[in-house]
Scaffold this motif. Structure first.
Motif, PDB file in Angstrom:
ATOM      1  N   ASP A   1      45.073  39.604  48.551  1.00 45.86           N
ATOM      2  CA  ASP A   1      47.035  39.806  48.351  1.00 45.86           C
ATOM      3  C   ASP A   1      47.658  38.895  47.765  1.00 45.86           C
ATOM      4  N   VAL A   2      47.219  37.802  47.644  1.00 42.91           N
ATOM      5  CA  VAL A   2      47.783  36.505  47.751  1.00 42.91           C
ATOM      6  C   VAL A   2      46.978  35.837  46.976  1.00 42.91           C
TER       7      VAL A   2
ATOM      8  N   ASP B   1      48.763  37.746  43.363  1.00 35.87           N
ATOM      9  CA  ASP B   1      49.572  37.019  43.075  1.00 35.87           C
ATOM     10  C   ASP B   1      49.250  36.627  42.872  1.00 35.87           C
ATOM     11  N   GLY B   2      49.454  35.321  43.684  1.00 41.05           N
ATOM     12  CA  GLY B   2      49.234  34.240  42.486  1.00 41.05           C
ATOM     13  C   GLY B   2      49.166  33.978  41.389  1.00 41.05           C
TER      14      GLY B   2
ATOM     15  N   ASP C   1      51.426  37.431  39.274  1.00 39.15           N
ATOM     16  CA  ASP C   1      52.619  38.387  38.917  1.00 39.15           C
ATOM     17  C   ASP C   1      53.350  37.602  38.384  1.00 39.15           C
TER      18      ASP C   1
ATOM     19  N   SER D   1      51.816  33.806  48.873  1.00 40.77           N
ATOM     20  CA  SER D   1      51.792  33.293  47.459  1.00 40.77           C
ATOM     21  C   SER D   1      51.926  31.972  47.562  1.00 40.77           C
TER      22      SER D   1
ATOM     23  N   ARG E   1      53.093  31.950  44.160  1.00 38.63           N
ATOM     24  CA  ARG E   1      54.617  31.519  43.504  1.00 38.63           C
ATOM     25  C   ARG E   1      55.960  31.707  44.720  1.00 38.63           C
TER      26      ARG E   1
ATOM     27  N   HIS F   1      51.475  37.501  53.277  1.00 39.95           N
ATOM     28  CA  HIS F   1      53.140  37.733  51.609  1.00 39.95           C
ATOM     29  C   HIS F   1      52.876  37.505  50.504  1.00 39.95           C
ATOM     30  N   THR F   2      53.547  37.901  49.112  1.00 39.22           N
ATOM     31  CA  THR F   2      53.553  37.783  48.121  1.00 39.22           C
ATOM     32  C   THR F   2      54.518  37.934  47.971  1.00 39.22           C
TER      33      THR F   2
END
Lengths: 453, 453
Positions: free
Chosen positions: A250-251, A254-255, A258, A388, A390, B433-434
């Motif tokens: 996930d991280v 997304d990083g 996204d 993330s 982000r 978390h993203t």
């Protein structure tokens, strides 16, 4: 009526400095009214501004077709991208809602009877903000400058010239009905002005570049004015031995995906050798499904190539690429990621401290100790655990909006909001106190007692 | 054993950066033990160091005789000046007694469930300090660097070479018994090293010059590393219409004569025209009695010349000088003062904001309103009411000792103690978390709740 100025650079800078003394002394309520005026005007003229932005996008599209402009720059230019205009407006509201940063007491000491020392926050003075694409920056920066009592000179890039002119007109018109002096927010479009503005170190206190590496380096090399910002945004995410596999996927995804054109996108994936087999295939597969090109170092490449078909299929293997050393120093700003294998957490830290741009780096780990060690040892503006890269953003941090993200080691680091536009002054109030009264035999002694505030 | 290093500049800088990662991670107790070691050693070897300093003073005296060195520089060089050595030692003790500045929480926000943002103070990293005379600076800076967890490279001037070498030996020897890595405090004596050290912007984070105008300007013109300090120290004291006559005399005489070679000495006396007759003669007389040469603008000269013999006698009149415009831009650093007449408080502010070096400026007034207006409008690091400009000093402010006085508009302003050597990092702790989880329709919302700390 045009909102941009075409005065000579020295005149612009001098006018800004004069205006800085005025805006500095206006009460917070006047500065807030100006933000309301800008908000209302940008809302009212949204269609006109988006129409101007469409013209910029059109011109940019041709340049991309000719190979003269990168796709990532175009993405930054697009004000019609879902939610972007509303985010810009909300940013102004958020900044308005923040506490007035001017004149706050940050230190108070009783030096002696009837002799006090106070430290009060004050605006820095005059800012020069130079940006390339991202036309919404003009609204962000104008609101932050006004809220913080600074004068600002804004220079947009040629790619956003229609958007810039349209927003500049709207802002100038909006401010003309407020107590903010016209010199406090000046919008400059002439390209030649940049070099000359960078020479105005007598009048300008801080330069904030918002743009690519080349722009930032050019500015740093061509001015004596302090520069706040970042050239590269080379962020990495490290997968430790005990990482939760789902969090890792996930991280990293997304990083990386996204918003790949952003400075806080993950560019390097660092993987502990012990989880090459257990974690990397799923991460790589998820990245590839989002269209990411993966450039692996030798060890991770060999590991992925030998993964069972069920975890990492032949097609996925066939599109893997080999990383060069240069890839670990590259901010791709696109759907590309470099993969580095390490054999310990300190080796990951060492890689980050020598390759990353001290912007934002993350670890995925289930261990609190490993997380704390990583946070302590990584020398970056942002160090994240199981989150993330982000998230590195003034809005997400709760600053309302941001003036930029700084990788400087002084003044302000990370996402910079209002606080980064403030400095302070010391005020001493006495009753004829002299330094000669203190010290030596029989002289007075300083009390240095903290005053509550 | 020699405490100074003669490695190539790039090697020195690289070693310092490496050491910065170590000293950054040492607990405060280890850094305090190092300060104890330096204190004890400097106390034990006081005679040796003063003997070395005497050699520097002797060499300087010959240079003054030949007209190659200014008297004011010699004053700064003298470690045997009453109280100076003890002040230096006390400074180390004071710094040791200060709260550990590393790892303090300065912001904590709950971004969402199980997603927190913290801001922690961290050392800047690697400092380069270049100074001319003032050999005690080496002890000040070393203690501040160690207390704040920074690595520091110190380069002394040729005028203080004997003192520098002696103190360097003592400090290096003292630190060798502590956990501070040798690379964390490096003492450089080679003159050629400066230019090359200024090129090491990859490894060095901040340059702090301690010396005259020429040194500071040279450094600012020859490095891309941020520079913290001040070139000029052109301070002024303004006598308002309602000034208490005795306070006016005390504050101006102390500001000018307590230590004329200091950067916080008063260089310009600004007088409201309404008090030319009532206040200026007594001030001028008191200054002359202390040996001060007074350079008057036309109006103040005419007024003093026509003063009654009883308030300002013929001899006093005969030694008055006429000021040139240049005198109002000059840091005399000596027993000379320029006098400027103004016809209002705003005119005094205007004169200060355009002529002073934004260091420290004072008003003498009995009115709270005038005082507050002056404090608000004067754009200087220190703004004083009824107190001598000489109070601008880290020790007097209660900072223990100071790394210098800054007239910068960013990072740190005024006397800079430990706080000025710190920056911060942001740490986010999440659980996978993203950014993609937030915003849009049905997305999560940021909480941005303040966490108490």
């Amino acid at each position: 009526m045009s909102g941009t100025t075409s005065l000579p650079a020295a005149e612009i800078a001098k006018t800004a400095r004069q205006a800085s003394f005025t805006i500095k002394s206006l009460p917070g309520s006047d500065r807030d009214l100006a933000l309301d005026a800008i908000y209302d005007a940008l809302l009212a003229f949204k269609d006109d501004i988006l129409a101007a932005n469409a013209k910029d996008m059109e011109a940019a599209a041709s340049l991309v077709a000719e190979g003269k402009l990168s796709q990532s720059l175009v993405k930054r230019l697009d004000l019609s991208r879902s939610g972007k205009y509303d985010d810009m407006l909300q940013g102004i509201k958020d900044v308005r809602g923040l506490e007035d940063p001017v004149g706050k007491t940050t230190l108070a000491t009783k030096l002696d009877d009837n002799l006090t020392l106070h430290r009060y926050t004050t605006p820095i003075g005059t800012l020069l903000i130079i940006f390339e694409a991202r036309p919404e920056v003009i609204a962000n920066i104008s609101s932050l400058a006004i809220k913080s009592g600074n004068a600002a000179i804004l220079k947009g890039g040629k790619e956003s010239s229609y958007s810039f002119a349209a927003i500049a007109d709207v802002i100038s018109e909006a401010l003309s009905s407020t107590r903010i002096p016209p010199g406090a927010i000046q919008l400059v479009q002439s390209r030649e002005a940049v070099k000359e503005l960078l020479d105005q170190d007598v009048y300008i206190d801080l330069v904030i570049p918002r743009g690519g590496n080349d722009l930032v380096r050019y500015i740093k090399d061509n001015t004596k004015i302090p520069v706040m910002g970042h050239a590269d945004g080379l962020c990495s995410t490290y997968i430790h031995t005990d990482a939760d596999p789902k969090i890792a996927v996930d991280v990293v995804v997304d990083g990386k995906t996204d918003y790949p054109a952003a400075c806080n996108a993950t560019e390097t994936l660092i993987v502990h050798k012990d989880v090459l087999e257990s974690h990397l295939p799923a991460i790589a597969k998820a990245l590839q499904e989002k269209g990411v090109s993966i450039r692996c170092d030798e060890q991770s490449l060999a590991s992925l190539k030998s993964a069972p078909e069920t975890t990492f299929p032949t097609y996925a293997k066939s599109i893997l690429q080999s990383a060069t050393e240069q890839d670990f120093n590259t901010e791709f700003l696109d759907l590309t990621i470099a993969v580095k294998t390490v054999d310990s957490l300190p080796a990951a830290v060492e890689h980050i401290n020598s390759h990353s741009s001290s912007h934002t780096d993350a670890i995925v780990t289930a261990s609190k100790d490993s997380a704390e060690m990583f946070c302590r040892m990584v020398d970056s503006a942002g160090v994240y655990v199981n989150a993330s890269t982000r998230f590195a953003d003034g809005f997400r941090y709760g600053f309302g909006t941001e003036v930029g993200i700084s990788t400087n080691k002084i003044h302000a680091r990370g996402p910079v909001g209002l606080e980064g536009l403030m400095i302070y002054k010391y005020v001493i109030r006495g009753e004829g106190h002299t330094v000669g009264m203190y010290g030596g035999d029989g002289g007075r002694k300083y009390l240095h007692e903290k005053i509550e505030f």
